[in-house]
Design a protein around this motif. Structure first.
Motif, mmCIF file in Angstrom:
data_model
loop_
_atom_site.group_PDB
_atom_site.id
_atom_site.type_symbol
_atom_site.label_atom_id
_atom_site.label_comp_id
_atom_site.label_asym_id
_atom_site.label_seq_id
_atom_site.Cartn_x
_atom_site.Cartn_y
_atom_site.Cartn_z
ATOM 1 N N LEU A 1 37.106 36.796 31.074
ATOM 2 C CA LEU A 1 36.563 37.590 32.177
ATOM 3 C C LEU A 1 36.753 39.085 31.953
ATOM 4 N N THR A 2 37.628 39.444 31.008
ATOM 5 C CA THR A 2 37.759 40.856 30.636
ATOM 6 C C THR A 2 37.112 41.047 29.261
ATOM 7 N N PHE A 3 36.059 40.312 29.030
ATOM 8 C CA PHE A 3 35.252 40.440 27.820
ATOM 9 C C PHE A 3 36.066 40.212 26.551
ATOM 10 N N GLU B 1 39.196 40.728 25.927
ATOM 11 C CA GLU B 1 40.351 41.598 25.653
ATOM 12 C C GLU B 1 41.649 40.824 25.785
ATOM 13 N N GLU B 2 42.617 41.158 24.978
ATOM 14 C CA GLU B 2 43.917 40.514 25.122
ATOM 15 C C GLU B 2 44.668 41.143 26.297
ATOM 16 N N VAL B 3 45.156 40.277 27.159
ATOM 17 C CA VAL B 3 45.792 40.733 28.383
ATOM 18 C C VAL B 3 47.184 40.124 28.449
ATOM 19 N N PHE C 1 42.206 35.399 38.868
ATOM 20 C CA PHE C 1 41.892 34.369 37.875
ATOM 21 C C PHE C 1 41.684 34.978 36.499
ATOM 22 N N LEU C 2 42.180 34.302 35.478
ATOM 23 C CA LEU C 2 41.900 34.683 34.093
ATOM 24 C C LEU C 2 41.409 33.433 33.388
ATOM 25 N N ARG C 3 40.415 33.641 32.515
ATOM 26 C CA ARG C 3 39.811 32.470 31.886
ATOM 27 C C ARG C 3 40.041 32.506 30.377
ATOM 28 N N ASP D 1 41.358 37.109 27.541
ATOM 29 C CA ASP D 1 40.725 36.797 28.818
ATOM 30 C C ASP D 1 39.204 36.942 28.727
#
Lengths: 640, 100
Positions: free
Chosen positions: A456-458, A460-462, A426-428, A454
């Motif tokens: 959920l990755t604080f 960060e661009e994913v 999941f990505l938010r 994202d």
């Protein structure tokens, strides 16, 4: 028509008025000197008693009014309290319980119209004038009886989706005859566009086949496919619908192409629906006489705009309904899902497409609308589909991009847990930072990338490399603007049909005898649509159950002693048929006189305004009563 | 920009971290961790989920801060076994050190 005449002799024309003024627990008394209002009322001739209470709507408050009526102290009642929409029925019912006619009642609103908006002496002054006006009107009130109309034991359901089918069957089981009108050649509506229903996994075909079979097998239900309602007349218990049946123009060819192996009417055609009958060969018009109309006009799936998440720009971007159909029609046993001839090693599913739109962030549609609501079913549908893919095609990786996961119903949160077990990632994203779907550079193995900040990755661009992007599209109400105009239906700001009360009267419309079932009202899942449909069926049965319907008696009445038959009122009348000139014998001569059809009269008073003879009046709102109100409002002593 | 590697989480199973995709990023592990260090170990687990190999290798030295006290594994509501994931990531980092 059984318009019952009242025995007007039992109660004198000029009444003994009781005035009951409410503190509303400080809501009113903090700004209005309630006792001063009471003293002023006591001075008004015709007012027999004036009383106050902390809460007039409480049992002791109502009991006080009932006692005064029972003892004969008063025979007209004025309550000064909140808005009549809140407690008018409460007090009318108390009067009925005391054995009096509920229409000898007048309401003065001194909360919303006084204490909540004015302060100090001015508030008390205005309260006195309003209550005084109500007493002046009450004095001249006469007992009325609701208009009683025979009700046709027949219901028309518009829409042959799951809600329409459920309503039709439930009503037929109550012994009510039903006409089911469906515009397409098929029954089953949007469910026929699905493969299995989350969260239970029931095959959609089985559900539609079972219910449509029951409906078609019921002798009490007449099904009209390829039909549209074109005209609408009448009132609760006695509606007349003009229905046009048309042979489907394009569908006819499609139908025959679906039938190469001699497929017969009476079976489910995947992604079409249940095909109940051979379609009409030529246009046909019918007239349906009915007592209640249930709207089950349903929803359509949101179509993303060109370029929205790359839709219609990249062939690898499709909607969830499209994915469901492709998967159902191309079942394989491969390790990887294959869509349009391409192996899907990695796919992204984007939530909230066409739902929860925010003005200023999301694009509006061509009419300037936003879908600000949550469509409620897409989270579960997406998770369910993800689970199916992960289990059937373990070589396909899935990334779900969401704003919030809303698996709100029983058995639905489990879908979310199951997705993690199935290794869905999941990505938010934040509402104002939607993912972007871009072409990969040439040397990349994957055709698309989904770029997202994202949460959920604080933050960060994913970038997710994918073979396929699936858009979880929401629901939009079907366009029923013609029915809305014809039946004068209320539509909410979200363009769904709007019920009277979201909690207490969830399937009723303010238009008497018209009910709501299913997703024409709001996004619902199948279970909820069937619940709403069953509720609408019960409400329809209740309306018809007594054999008659009762309408408010606030309608025009002609004074035949004064009427000269000029016809001015008939011309002024806003609702065709409510007023007519009829031949009658007066003093041995045949003359024309105005006659009211009570059930059609809106009580608007247009006729009263044009009658030069003052020969027509609205019951409960007569000119005399208005004059009495105006007199006391402008009089000096009322506020003394 | 971190590029997602769809197959990485599966590769990591070889290194003993097989429950990483159970994690729903609640942060209980980071809250209970006595190191109180920049979302450790949550952030590392997230990089694993996404397959952001570069990020893991850039920050690999952080993995050796871990005391292996086991508090995160005890408190994880999803039983994603964060302690074991960190061990797995250490093995991965060692195996890839020269190559990176």
């Amino acid at each position: 028509m059984t318009d019952k005449k009242t025995d007007k002799e039992t109660i004198p024309a000029k009444g003994k008025v009781g005035v009951y003024i409410c503190y509303c627990g400080g809501n009113i008394s903090d700004h209005v000197e309630v006792e001063k209002v009471r003293e002023s009322m006591e001075k008004i001739p015709g007012v027999e008693v004036a009383r106050t209470d902390m809460f007039m709507c409480s049992d002791p408050g109502q009991e006080m009014i009932m006692q005064d009526l029972k003892s004969g102290t008063v025979d007209r009642v004025v309550v000064a309290s909140c808005a009549p929409s809140l407690h008018e029925t409460t007090f009318r019912s108390a009067i009925s319980r005391a054995g009096a006619n509920p229409y000898i009642y007048e309401h003065a609103n001194i909360r919303e119209q006084v204490s909540w908006v004015h302060h100090g002496d001015q508030a008390t002054d205005k309260a006195i004038r309003l209550v005084a006006a109500a007493t002046a009107k009450a004095e001249g009130l006469k007992p009325l009886e609701p208009i009683r109309m025979e009700a046709r034991q027949h219901v028309t359901v518009i829409g042959g989706g799951i809600a329409g089918l459920r309503t039709a069957k439930d009503l037929a089981d109550c012994g009510v005859a039903v006409a089911l009108i469906e515009k397409s050649p098929f029954l089953g509506g949007q469910i026929a566009q699905l493969e299995r229903l989350a969260p239970t996994g029931d095959p959609a075909a089985d559900i539609v086949t079972e219910l449509a079979g029951e409906v078609l097998g019921d002798p009490g239900i007449t099904v009209h496919t390829c039909s549209l309602v074109e005209t609408f007349n009448g009132y609760v218990g006695n509606f007349t619908l003009g229905v046009k049946k048309r042979p489907p123009d394009t569908d006819c060819e499609k139908l025959s192409s679906l039938n190469p192996s001699g497929r017969t009417p009476g079976e489910f055609i995947p992604f079409k629906g249940f095909y109940p009958e051979s379609v009409a060969a030529r246009a046909e018009e019918l007239s349906i006489e009915t007592g209640v109309v249930v709207l089950a006009t349903g929803f359509k799936s949101y179509t993303p705009r060109r370029g929205e998440y790359g839709y219609a720009e990249f062939p690898e971007v499709i909607t969830l309904p499209e994915l469901i159909r492709i998967m159902a029609e191309n079942k394989t046993t491969d390790n990887c899902l294959e869509i349009n001839g391409r192996q899907v090693r990695s796919m992204a599913m984007i939530h909230c497409v066409g739902s929860r739109q925010i003005p200023g962030i999301h694009p509006e549609d061509e009419s300037g609308n936003f879908n600000e609501y949550c469509s409620r079913t897409c989270c579960s549908a997406t998770l369910d589909t993800a689970g199916t893919i992960r289990q059937s095609y373990p070589g396909t990786r899935i990334f779900e991009l969401y704003r919030d996961i809303r698996t709100y119903g029983r058995g639905q949160e489990e879908l979310y847990e199951q997705a993690a077990k199935n290794k869905v990632v999941f990505l938010r994203f934040e509402a104002d930072e939607s993912p972007e779907v871009i072409r990969s550079n040439d040397h990349d193995d994957f055709p698309l990338r989904v770029k997202v900040k994202d949460v959920l990755t604080f933050g960060e661009e994913v970038e997710v490399p994918v073979d396929l992007v699936v858009l979880a599209t929401g629901m939009e109400p079907n366009n029923v603007s013609e029915l809305v105009d014809m039946m004068k239906l209320p539509v909410g700001p979200d363009r769904f049909l709007l019920e009277v009360h979201p909690k207490l009267r969830p399937v009723e419309l303010p238009v008497g005898g018209i009910l709501l079932a299913g997703t024409c009202q709001a996004p619902m899942d199948v279970g909820e649509a069937c619940s709403a449909a069953a509720a609408a069926a019960v409400k329809a049965a209740v309306l018809l159950g007594r054999g008659y319907v009762e309408l408010d008696p606030f309608v025009a009445e002609v004074d035949l002693e004064k009427c000269r038959g000029t016809g001015a009122c008939v011309e002024a009348c806003l609702n065709e048929g409510a007023l007519n000139l009829v031949e009658m014998e007066v003093d041995g001569e045949m003359v024309q006189r105005a006659q009211v059809t009570s059930a059609l009269c809106w009580g608007c008073g247009a006729c009263v305004a044009v009658c030069s003879e003052n020969a027509i009046d609205i019951n409960g709102w007569t000119l005399k009563q208005y004059e009495a109100m105006v007199d006391i409002i402008v009089a000096d002593e009322a506020t003394a | 920009m971190a590029l997602v590697n769809p197959n990485f989480a599966e590769e990591m199973e070889r290194f003993g971290a097989d429950a990483a995709l159970e994690c729903f990023n609640c942060g209980t592990c980071a809250a209970i961790c006595p190191l109180i260090y920049e979302h450790f170990p949550r952030k590392m687990i997230r990089y694993l989920q996404l397959g952001a190999k570069d990020r893991i290798m850039e920050n690999a030295s952080e993995l050796w801060r871990c005391l292996h006290c086991g508090l995160c594994t005890q408190t994880c509501p999803r039983e994603a076994d964060p302690g074991e994931i960190i061990l797995g990531l250490k093995r991965f980092a060692v195996a890839n050190w020269r190559r990176s």
